[in-house]
Structures are given as structure tokens and as C-alpha cells.
Design a protein around this motif. Structure first.
Motif, mmCIF file in Angstrom:
data_model
loop_
_atom_site.group_PDB
_atom_site.id
_atom_site.type_symbol
_atom_site.label_atom_id
_atom_site.label_comp_id
_atom_site.label_asym_id
_atom_site.label_seq_id
_atom_site.Cartn_x
_atom_site.Cartn_y
_atom_site.Cartn_z
ATOM 1 N N GLU A 1 0.856 -1.181 0.000
ATOM 2 C CA GLU A 1 0.000 0.000 0.000
ATOM 3 C C GLU A 1 0.894 1.234 0.000
ATOM 4 O O GLU A 1 1.827 1.325 0.782
ATOM 5 C CB GLU A 1 -0.898 0.018 1.239
ATOM 6 C CG GLU A 1 -1.996 -1.016 1.187
ATOM 7 C CD GLU A 1 -2.959 -0.866 2.350
ATOM 8 O OE1 GLU A 1 -3.190 0.276 2.801
ATOM 9 O OE2 GLU A 1 -3.463 -1.895 2.794
ATOM 10 N N VAL A 2 0.603 2.181 -0.898
ATOM 11 C CA VAL A 2 1.387 3.394 -0.992
ATOM 12 C C VAL A 2 0.446 4.582 -0.811
ATOM 13 O O VAL A 2 -0.604 4.658 -1.436
ATOM 14 C CB VAL A 2 2.095 3.496 -2.367
ATOM 15 C CG1 VAL A 2 2.875 4.781 -2.476
ATOM 16 C CG2 VAL A 2 2.987 2.282 -2.581
ATOM 17 N N GLU A 3 0.839 5.504 0.062
ATOM 18 C CA GLU A 3 0.036 6.699 0.293
ATOM 19 C C GLU A 3 0.923 7.931 0.213
ATOM 20 O O GLU A 3 2.102 7.881 0.561
ATOM 21 C CB GLU A 3 -0.615 6.633 1.677
ATOM 22 C CG GLU A 3 -1.626 5.523 1.827
ATOM 23 C CD GLU A 3 -2.247 5.504 3.208
ATOM 24 O OE1 GLU A 3 -2.166 6.522 3.924
ATOM 25 O OE2 GLU A 3 -2.804 4.471 3.570
ATOM 26 N N GLY A 4 0.332 9.042 -0.206
ATOM 27 C CA GLY A 4 1.044 10.309 -0.216
ATOM 28 C C GLY A 4 2.171 10.341 -1.218
ATOM 29 O O GLY A 4 2.229 9.557 -2.158
ATOM 30 N N GLY A 5 3.073 11.294 -0.998
ATOM 31 C CA GLY A 5 4.215 11.447 -1.879
ATOM 32 C C GLY A 5 3.904 12.377 -3.028
ATOM 33 O O GLY A 5 2.775 12.821 -3.207
ATOM 34 N N ARG A 6 4.919 12.733 -3.792
ATOM 35 C CA ARG A 6 4.736 13.569 -4.970
ATOM 36 C C ARG A 6 5.914 13.355 -5.912
ATOM 37 O O ARG A 6 7.000 12.960 -5.503
ATOM 38 C CB ARG A 6 4.616 15.031 -4.587
ATOM 39 C CG ARG A 6 5.872 15.586 -3.974
ATOM 40 C CD ARG A 6 5.761 17.042 -3.673
ATOM 41 N NE ARG A 6 6.980 17.406 -2.935
ATOM 42 C CZ ARG A 6 7.122 18.468 -2.226
ATOM 43 N NH1 ARG A 6 6.118 19.310 -2.119
ATOM 44 N NH2 ARG A 6 8.247 18.725 -1.611
ATOM 45 N N LEU A 7 5.660 13.664 -7.158
ATOM 46 C CA LEU A 7 6.716 13.565 -8.157
ATOM 47 C C LEU A 7 7.607 14.789 -8.048
ATOM 48 O O LEU A 7 7.131 15.882 -7.717
ATOM 49 C CB LEU A 7 6.116 13.482 -9.560
ATOM 50 C CG LEU A 7 5.323 12.216 -9.870
ATOM 51 C CD1 LEU A 7 4.687 12.340 -11.255
ATOM 52 C CD2 LEU A 7 6.219 11.001 -9.808
ATOM 53 N N PRO A 8 8.901 14.654 -8.346
ATOM 54 C CA PRO A 8 9.788 15.817 -8.276
ATOM 55 C C PRO A 8 9.509 16.778 -9.434
ATOM 56 O O PRO A 8 9.079 16.364 -10.506
ATOM 57 C CB PRO A 8 11.183 15.209 -8.397
ATOM 58 C CG PRO A 8 10.976 13.936 -9.123
ATOM 59 C CD PRO A 8 9.617 13.435 -8.705
ATOM 60 N N LYS A 9 9.734 18.064 -9.200
ATOM 61 C CA LYS A 9 9.638 19.061 -10.261
ATOM 62 C C LYS A 9 11.023 19.172 -10.878
ATOM 63 O O LYS A 9 12.009 19.364 -10.175
ATOM 64 C CB LYS A 9 9.208 20.410 -9.698
ATOM 65 C CG LYS A 9 9.059 21.466 -10.758
ATOM 66 C CD LYS A 9 8.594 22.779 -10.175
ATOM 67 C CE LYS A 9 8.500 23.821 -11.277
ATOM 68 N NZ LYS A 9 8.131 25.129 -10.755
#
Length: 89
Positions: A34-42
Motif C-alpha cells: 500500500e502506498v500513500e502520499g508522496g509527490r513527483l519531483p519538479k
């Protein structure tokens, strides 16, 4: 890829290149994650405009050596003569 993934790729490639016979004895399965949150780098990339790239091609003829490939079983053994060294005084 992480280290273990590369190791798997290398081992798999070695097995294929070696002509080994491999049979699957038990089917594997991926773990449940299960994966929650995080964001891709700009990412800001300053790259050359592809329309400004110039490529020139030139046809050339090169000479390559002839080689002969013989089956080891059919090859004649080579004779090598070895002369003993003279003692130096």
C-alpha cells in the motif's frame, strides 16, 4: 533499478547466454503493497532544441581481416617447439 534487480537481470542474462535449461518449480508472486502520499519531483531541464542538431553521414569502405572458424573437434592440434634457454654466465 536497485542492486537486487540488477543482480536478477545479470543472473538471468548469464543463464540465457550459457544455454542452461531452467524449469519453474513454483510460481512466484508479488507482495501486496500500500502506498500513500508522496509527490513527483519538479524538474527543470535546459536541453538543446532538437531542430538545431545537424547530422552528417558519409559512406566509407573499410577493409576487415578474413577469419576462419573451425570446430574444436575438427581442428588439427598445433605443434609448438620450445627450446631451452642457455644459461647466462
Amino acid at each position: 533499478m536497485h542492486g537486487r534487480a540488477w543482480l536478477g537481470v545479470l543472473v538471468g542474462g548469464a543463464v540465457l547466454a550459457g544455454g542452461c535449461s531452467v524449469e519453474e518449480e513454483r510460481q512466484g508472486e508479488l507482495p501486496e503493497v500500500e502506498v500513500e502520499g508522496g509527490r513527483l519531483p519538479k524538474i527543470d531541464v535546459d536541453a538543446i532544441d532538437p531542430s538545431r542538431i545537424e547530422v552528417e553521414m558519409e559512406e566509407r569502405t573499410i577493409t576487415v581481416p578474413d577469419i576462419e572458424i573451425r570446430d574444436r573437434a575438427e581442428a588439427e592440434p598445433e605443434t609448438v617447439r620450445v627450446q631451452p634457454r642457455q644459461k647466462q654466465r
